[in-house]
Enzyme design. Structure first.
Site, mmCIF file in Angstrom:
data_model
loop_
_atom_site.group_PDB
_atom_site.id
_atom_site.type_symbol
_atom_site.label_atom_id
_atom_site.label_comp_id
_atom_site.label_asym_id
_atom_site.label_seq_id
_atom_site.Cartn_x
_atom_site.Cartn_y
_atom_site.Cartn_z
ATOM 1 N N HIS A 124 51.741 -17.678 58.622
ATOM 2 C CA HIS A 124 52.292 -18.018 57.306
ATOM 3 C C HIS A 124 53.805 -17.984 57.368
ATOM 4 O O HIS A 124 54.400 -17.007 57.832
ATOM 5 C CB HIS A 124 51.796 -17.027 56.247
ATOM 6 N N SER A 125 54.435 -19.064 56.924
ATOM 7 C CA SER A 125 55.899 -19.173 56.871
ATOM 8 C C SER A 125 56.479 -18.967 58.278
ATOM 9 O O SER A 125 56.154 -19.726 59.187
ATOM 10 C CB SER A 125 56.446 -18.171 55.854
ATOM 11 N N MET A 126 57.326 -17.977 58.492
ATOM 12 C CA MET A 126 57.853 -17.740 59.830
ATOM 13 C C MET A 126 56.722 -17.598 60.839
ATOM 14 O O MET A 126 56.834 -18.027 61.996
ATOM 15 C CB MET A 126 58.732 -16.493 59.860
#
Length: 265
Positions: free
Chosen positions: A104-106
């Site tokens: 998720h995300s990074m």
């Protein structure tokens, strides 16, 4: 229930956890394996609900980056390549069965780099990469959150709606969290994918329809970074859409883990 848990734990006892890997619940023998990668400022416990819902049918392992929770005294890593190198040395030992990566995300960027390292090492590509709430590696923005003062970082967190306002207003908690957040923002904001970087794993992109950090075009651009299929799933919500849409997200994950994958040829 106790008997089943004890039996299951025996069948998975050969997989030892390390400082980097958490297994919150035991899985059945030979279950497909899902490795989860946290977002900037995030920790392994973010995925505790995921592990609870998906096991024992899926063996969920979660990466714990240094510098947070029980690893809070360890030095932080402020760049994605080094972080991916370190994580890969841990997760490569867990590829004895179908392996899926979720970030998720990074964490999506880290998962992508882990998949690249499997290929560079001559190992089978992960069965699928799930890239959540992150634009494609080739799509960059001039973000400089990591250079802001404390109030600037907190404003970013409020924009993303991923942190309780009670936490943002707690000086003691934020004093501990801000160095980790700033470190992780530096890692992801300075990351640049190699030209033409591709993986052989199919990619499922999951994104919120009102995520300020990822447009639909930026999500679709993940297709440029795989030699296999790429699909985009859009959910109502912002950057942390998966918190409110957990059931739909988990259904999307389990459907792809049980479905066969196809290469473009």
């Amino acid at each position: 229930m106790t008997t089943r848990q004890d039996s299951t734990r025996t069948t998975t006892g050969d997989l030892l956890e390390s400082d980097w890997i958490r297994r919150y619940h035991p899985a059945v023998a030979d279950a497909p394996r899902l490795i989860c990668f946290p977002h900037a400022g995030g920790s392994a416990s973010f995925y505790f609900p995921v592990a609870k819902e998906l096991t024992p049918a899926i063996d969920v392992l979660v990466v714990q980056y240094p510098g947070r929770q029980e690893r809070r005294r360890e030095p932080l890593i402020d760049n994605v390549p080094e972080l991916a190198d370190r994580v890969f040395e841990e997760v490569r030992h867990h590829a004895d069965r179908p392996l899926y990566l979720f970030g998720h995300s990074m964490g999506a960027t880290v998962a992508f780099e882990i998949a690249r390292r499997f290929q560079d090492a001559g190992l089978p590509a992960p069965a699928r990469v799930f890239a959540s709430a992150r634009r494609a590696p080739s799509r960059t923005r001039p973000d400089r959150v990591h250079t802001r003062d404390d109030e600037g970082v907190i404003r970013e967190l409020r924009k993303l709606s991923g942190t309780d306002d009670r936490v943002l207003g707690n000086e003691e908690i934020m004093r501990l969290a801000l160095p980790v957040l700033r470190n992780d923002y530096k890692a992801v904001e300075t990351y640049r994918a190699d030209h033409g970087a591709r993986i052989d794993s199919p990619v499922t992109v999951l994104t919120g329809d009102s995520d300020p950090n990822t447009t639909l075009d930026e999500a679709r651009a993940w297709a440029e970074h795989t030699t296999a299929d790429c699909e985009v799933r859009v959910f109502p919500g912002g950057h942390f859409y998966l918190v409110d849409r957990q059931r739909e997200v988990l259904d999307a994950i389990t459907a792809r883990i049980s479905a066969p994958t196809r290469n473009r040829g």
